[in-house]
Design a protein around this motif. Structure first.
Motif, PDB file in Angstrom:
ATOM      1  N   SER A   2     -25.395  22.445 -42.072  1.00 31.07           N
ATOM      2  CA  SER A   2     -23.951  22.290 -42.138  1.00 31.07           C
ATOM      3  C   SER A   2     -23.325  23.348 -43.041  1.00 31.07           C
ATOM      4  O   SER A   2     -23.895  23.730 -44.051  1.00 31.07           O
ATOM      5  CB  SER A   2     -23.636  20.898 -42.677  1.00 31.07           C
ATOM      6  OG  SER A   2     -22.280  20.623 -42.601  1.00 31.07           O
ATOM      7  N   HIS A  30     -14.340  14.044 -34.262  1.00 29.97           N
ATOM      8  CA  HIS A  30     -15.294  14.952 -33.625  1.00 29.97           C
ATOM      9  C   HIS A  30     -16.686  14.671 -34.181  1.00 29.97           C
ATOM     10  O   HIS A  30     -16.872  14.618 -35.398  1.00 29.97           O
ATOM     11  CB  HIS A  30     -14.895  16.418 -33.859  1.00 29.97           C
ATOM     12  CG  HIS A  30     -15.646  17.349 -32.985  1.00 29.97           C
ATOM     13  ND1 HIS A  30     -16.956  17.706 -33.224  1.00 29.97           N
ATOM     14  CD2 HIS A  30     -15.287  17.987 -31.847  1.00 29.97           C
ATOM     15  CE1 HIS A  30     -17.366  18.522 -32.287  1.00 29.97           C
ATOM     16  NE2 HIS A  30     -16.370  18.714 -31.428  1.00 29.97           N
ATOM     17  N   GLU A  32     -19.279  16.421 -34.605  1.00 26.82           N
ATOM     18  CA  GLU A  32     -19.944  17.473 -35.385  1.00 26.82           C
ATOM     19  C   GLU A  32     -19.077  18.005 -36.523  1.00 26.82           C
ATOM     20  O   GLU A  32     -19.345  19.089 -37.055  1.00 26.82           O
ATOM     21  CB  GLU A  32     -20.371  18.601 -34.461  1.00 26.82           C
ATOM     22  CG  GLU A  32     -21.438  18.149 -33.463  1.00 26.82           C
ATOM     23  CD  GLU A  32     -21.910  19.277 -32.594  1.00 26.82           C
ATOM     24  OE1 GLU A  32     -22.679  20.110 -33.094  1.00 26.82           O
ATOM     25  OE2 GLU A  32     -21.485  19.321 -31.415  1.00 26.82           O
ATOM     26  N   ILE A  33     -18.038  17.246 -36.881  1.00 30.94           N
ATOM     27  CA  ILE A  33     -17.160  17.646 -37.982  1.00 30.94           C
ATOM     28  C   ILE A  33     -17.014  16.454 -38.919  1.00 30.94           C
ATOM     29  O   ILE A  33     -16.746  15.336 -38.472  1.00 30.94           O
ATOM     30  CB  ILE A  33     -15.772  18.084 -37.469  1.00 30.94           C
ATOM     31  CG1 ILE A  33     -15.894  19.326 -36.595  1.00 30.94           C
ATOM     32  CG2 ILE A  33     -14.815  18.325 -38.629  1.00 30.94           C
ATOM     33  CD1 ILE A  33     -14.605  19.744 -35.902  1.00 30.94           C
ATOM     34  N   ARG A  34     -17.188  16.707 -40.216  1.00 32.78           N
ATOM     35  CA  ARG A  34     -16.956  15.665 -41.213  1.00 32.78           C
ATOM     36  C   ARG A  34     -15.841  16.127 -42.136  1.00 32.78           C
ATOM     37  O   ARG A  34     -15.953  17.170 -42.772  1.00 32.78           O
ATOM     38  CB  ARG A  34     -18.215  15.400 -42.030  1.00 32.78           C
ATOM     39  CG  ARG A  34     -18.036  14.239 -43.019  1.00 32.78           C
ATOM     40  CD  ARG A  34     -19.318  13.879 -43.743  1.00 32.78           C
ATOM     41  NE  ARG A  34     -19.726  14.912 -44.679  1.00 32.78           N
ATOM     42  CZ  ARG A  34     -19.242  15.054 -45.918  1.00 32.78           C
ATOM     43  NH1 ARG A  34     -18.313  14.239 -46.361  1.00 32.78           N
ATOM     44  NH2 ARG A  34     -19.694  16.004 -46.697  1.00 32.78           N
ATOM     45  N   THR A  64     -19.485  21.158 -41.148  1.00 34.61           N
ATOM     46  CA  THR A  64     -19.781  21.191 -39.719  1.00 34.61           C
ATOM     47  C   THR A  64     -21.018  22.040 -39.432  1.00 34.61           C
ATOM     48  O   THR A  64     -21.295  23.008 -40.138  1.00 34.61           O
ATOM     49  CB  THR A  64     -18.582  21.732 -38.909  1.00 34.61           C
ATOM     50  OG1 THR A  64     -18.894  21.648 -37.517  1.00 34.61           O
ATOM     51  CG2 THR A  64     -18.233  23.162 -39.283  1.00 34.61           C
ATOM     52  N   LEU A  71     -15.994  25.956 -33.681  1.00 34.15           N
ATOM     53  CA  LEU A  71     -14.962  25.302 -34.488  1.00 34.15           C
ATOM     54  C   LEU A  71     -13.575  25.779 -34.053  1.00 34.15           C
ATOM     55  O   LEU A  71     -12.642  24.983 -33.957  1.00 34.15           O
ATOM     56  CB  LEU A  71     -15.202  25.571 -35.974  1.00 34.15           C
ATOM     57  CG  LEU A  71     -14.235  24.899 -36.945  1.00 34.15           C
ATOM     58  CD1 LEU A  71     -14.241  23.381 -36.796  1.00 34.15           C
ATOM     59  CD2 LEU A  71     -14.580  25.304 -38.382  1.00 34.15           C
TER      60      LEU A  71
END
Length: 175
Positions: A2, A30, A32-34, A64, A71
């Motif tokens: 990440s 999403h 794959e996004i924190r 991510t 992105l």
């Protein structure tokens, strides 16, 4: 693996705060996004084309595994879903999402430049970014975010909106 990325969000058309909330919700949902942290929301004077409404601006820190290009695809998809139109350069917009920094990546391509090519000139980006990462190095400048804030013009056109705190809405602590 990440990476930490910093994303600027801005709106000056319609329900500006709603556009920011909806964009943040899409980022958070999403897989794959924190969302890691959110800056305060600022009301700012327009830059470039000045005959338009004031903006609400903020910065989000995200973690991510997405590549910078992936992105960008996500952020542009969110802009399109929220009816972003690119009719006038620096003109009014429902939503503007820009990748400011992506780890220590530097790249300059037609579609994507990291660090964002004008971020070091824009107080409306640097001031909220400094809330989240004052000691983050801006690749290619030899300066941290906080050091760059001290050199940028236009800070007087930026007012923190103390009654708006989106961090709590998204389960994050305020910066």
């Amino acid at each position: 693996m990440s990476e930490r990325a910093y994303i600027a969000l801005g709106s000056n058309v319609g329900d500006r705060l709603s556009y920011l909330r909806r964009a943040l919700k899409a980022l958070k949902e999403h897989p794959e996004i924190r969302l890691s942290a959110l800056s305060s929301v600022y009301e700012t004077k327009p830059v470039g084309l000045t005959e338009q409404a004031d903006f609400l601006n903020m910065v989000a820190a995200v973690d991510t595994a997405l590549s910078p290009h992936a992105l960008l695809d996500v952020t542009q998809g969110i802009e399109q879903a929220l009816h972003r139109r690119r009719e006038i350069r620096w003109g009014p917009r429902t939503l503007d999402i820009d990748i400011l920094l992506y780890g220590n990546v530097t790249m300059e391509e037609d579609r994507l430049t990291i660090p964002h090519p004008r971020m070091t000139e824009r107080a409306f980006v640097l001031v909220p970014l400094a809330e989240l990462g004052p000691d983050v190095d801006i690749p290619g400048t030899g300066r941290t975010v906080q050091q760059q804030v001290e050199h940028v013009k236009g800070k007087e056109g930026i007012q923190r909106c103390p009654t708006i705190s989106l961090a709590a809405e998204f389960g994050l602590t305020a910066s």
